[in-house]
Design a protein around this motif. Structure first.
Motif, short mmCIF file in Angstrom:
data_model
loop_
_atom_site.label_atom_id
_atom_site.label_comp_id
_atom_site.label_asym_id
_atom_site.label_seq_id
_atom_site.Cartn_x
_atom_site.Cartn_y
_atom_site.Cartn_z
N ILE A 162 -9.94 -4.79 14.83
CA ILE A 162 -8.58 -4.77 13.97
C ILE A 162 -7.70 -4.12 13.66
O ILE A 162 -6.46 -3.98 13.69
N ASP A 163 -8.48 -3.71 12.29
CA ASP A 163 -8.12 -1.97 12.13
C ASP A 163 -7.55 -1.37 13.13
O ASP A 163 -6.57 -0.55 12.05
N GLU A 164 -8.13 -0.98 13.87
CA GLU A 164 -7.66 0.37 14.61
C GLU A 164 -6.49 -0.20 15.53
O GLU A 164 -5.74 1.04 15.57
N ARG A 165 -6.96 -1.44 15.24
CA ARG A 165 -5.50 -1.98 16.56
C ARG A 165 -4.29 -1.97 15.70
O ARG A 165 -3.01 -1.98 15.87
N LEU A 166 -4.42 -2.30 14.29
CA LEU A 166 -2.91 -2.21 13.81
C LEU A 166 -2.96 -1.36 13.02
O LEU A 166 -1.30 -0.63 12.68
N ALA A 167 -3.86 0.01 13.04
CA ALA A 167 -3.01 1.48 13.03
C ALA A 167 -2.49 2.02 13.80
O ALA A 167 -1.69 2.22 13.61
N ASP A 168 -2.70 1.53 14.98
CA ASP A 168 -1.61 1.53 15.97
C ASP A 168 -0.37 1.32 16.35
O ASP A 168 0.54 1.32 16.78
N LEU A 169 0.08 0.04 15.86
CA LEU A 169 1.05 -0.57 16.21
C LEU A 169 1.18 0.06 14.90
O LEU A 169 2.82 -0.09 15.11
N THR A 170 1.37 0.20 13.86
CA THR A 170 2.16 0.55 12.79
C THR A 170 2.68 2.05 13.14
O THR A 170 3.69 2.54 12.28
N ARG A 171 1.27 2.97 13.78
CA ARG A 171 1.98 4.82 14.60
C ARG A 171 2.73 4.21 15.54
O ARG A 171 3.84 4.90 15.30
N LEU A 172 2.78 3.17 15.82
CA LEU A 172 4.12 3.37 17.42
C LEU A 172 4.83 2.71 16.54
O LEU A 172 6.20 3.26 16.96
N LEU A 173 5.03 1.80 15.50
CA LEU A 173 6.78 1.60 14.61
C LEU A 173 7.48 3.19 14.00
O LEU A 173 8.46 3.25 14.06
N THR A 174 6.49 3.68 13.67
CA THR A 174 7.00 5.32 13.52
C THR A 174 7.32 6.12 13.96
O THR A 174 8.27 6.57 13.61
N GLU A 175 7.43 5.99 15.41
CA GLU A 175 7.62 7.08 16.27
C GLU A 175 9.13 6.05 16.63
O GLU A 175 9.28 6.78 17.33
#
Length: 66
Positions: free
Chosen positions: A53-66
């Motif tokens: 879950i922490d990796e998936r949340l990190a993916d979400l935050t990365r996508l938002l910064t893009e």
């Protein structure tokens, strides 16, 4: 997401899921700078079998910064 592109995850107190009736809901006050973006998501977006879950949340935050 702050106007400068900084993404942070909020940690509200745990509670009853939305849509469940007959229970008390706690509120959280938050002041956001003008131009901020508040993104809400469900567990169905970030949870996946066999994924952390922490990796998936990190993916979400990365996508938002893009």
């Amino acid at each position: 997401m702050d106007p400068d592109g900084t993404v942070r995850l909020l940690q509200p107190p745990p509670g009853t899921p939305l849509g469940v009736g007959g229970t008390h809901f706690a509120t959280t006050d938050l002041t956001l700078p003008p131009g901020s973006l508040l993104v809400r998501y469900t567990d169905g977006l970030v949870e996946a079998r066999g994924s952390d879950i922490d990796e998936r949340l990190a993916d979400l935050t990365r996508l938002l910064t893009e």
